[in-house]
Design a protein around this motif. Sequence first.
Motif, PDB file in Angstrom:
ATOM      1  N   SER A  14       0.778  -1.188   0.137  1.00  0.00           N
ATOM      2  CA  SER A  14      -0.168   0.157  -0.095  1.00  0.00           C
ATOM      3  C   SER A  14       0.949   0.987   0.103  1.00  0.00           C
ATOM      4  N   GLY A  58      -8.375   6.915   2.234  1.00  0.00           N
ATOM      5  CA  GLY A  58      -8.412   5.894   0.998  1.00  0.00           C
ATOM      6  C   GLY A  58      -7.559   4.998   2.129  1.00  0.00           C
ATOM      7  N   TRP A  59      -6.620   4.721   3.000  1.00  0.00           N
ATOM      8  CA  TRP A  59      -6.491   3.508   3.713  1.00  0.00           C
ATOM      9  C   TRP A  59      -7.920   2.835   4.445  1.00  0.00           C
ATOM     10  N   GLN A  62     -10.478   1.441   1.489  1.00  0.00           N
ATOM     11  CA  GLN A  62      -9.500  -0.003   1.243  1.00  0.00           C
ATOM     12  C   GLN A  62      -9.613  -0.677   1.970  1.00  0.00           C
ATOM     13  N   ARG A  65     -13.539  -2.007   1.390  1.00  0.00           N
ATOM     14  CA  ARG A  65     -13.909  -2.602   0.469  1.00  0.00           C
ATOM     15  C   ARG A  65     -13.603  -4.227   0.931  1.00  0.00           C
ATOM     16  N   GLU A  66     -12.383  -4.472   1.258  1.00  0.00           N
ATOM     17  CA  GLU A  66     -11.436  -5.564   1.461  1.00  0.00           C
ATOM     18  C   GLU A  66     -12.419  -6.924   2.430  1.00  0.00           C
TER      19      GLU A  66
END
Length: 288
Positions: A14, A58-59, A62, A65-66
């Motif tokens: 990342s 952003g982090w 992510q 979403r995972e």
Amino acid sequence: MSETLERYFVPEPSRFPIFGSVALLLFGAGAALWVNQVKAGPWIFFLGIAILIYMLFGWFGQVVRESQGGKYGTRVDASFRWSMGWFIFSEVMFFAAFFGALFYVRVLTVPALSSGENEALLWQGYSGAWPNAGPRALDTAAVEPFTPMGAWGIPAINTLILLTSGATLTWAHYGLLKDKRGQLKLGLLLTILLGAIFLGFQAYEYVHAYGELNLRLDTGIYGSTFFMLTGFHGLHVTVGAIMLTVMLCRAVAGHFNSQHHFGFEAAAWYWHFVDVVWLILFVVVYWL
């Protein structure tokens, strides 16, 4: 047990840790330059804030979403729980240091400095009474004596508000466990509103302290410890309210179910921690 729950998900490399490091560097450097009245300081400071916000969206996006993609199993869930537990423990130590400083000053230092020849180390007429405003309180011609903040009034109301918010958050959690989405959303919304009301009352309390009680950050050791403890707690309430707002947005988007909802649980743990800290703060700082 299925293969998905048995394996441990390893995320891809990342870029966000680099962005976070740059953001903190600019944030700290900008703040230092701003304090020293360098013109570029505010621009560097707010650039760091902007990059930090980008990194957080952003982090965490992510990770969400995972999670929604079913990539996290029981091992990842256990890692998250341990991580949040240690984070809250670090926050416990953070406040323990401040409460320890208050105890050391109020119970040990102030009385000791008022005994015998120790009085000569400070100023004529010093007494070990608490609250203590320091030498500036003796100069009545230059500054009016301050009034300590009482426990009954806004502080007591804020205590009731935070206790109620803990109850509404627990009610929301029960709604999630029973798959009652309406109860989950309403409970989260009520908790966030109660947190906002708490912060509004605290802001009014600060205005009242400065404008009418002459209680300021530089009002000796009492003023510094009062604003240090209440101010940092208010910051934590703000962070907790932001976390719960994100959880509410995710609940509206259809995230979480009765089996998988650690994001909600982590925010709830943090909020209950903030509640407990306030109860201790109310007793030690306001009441005693």
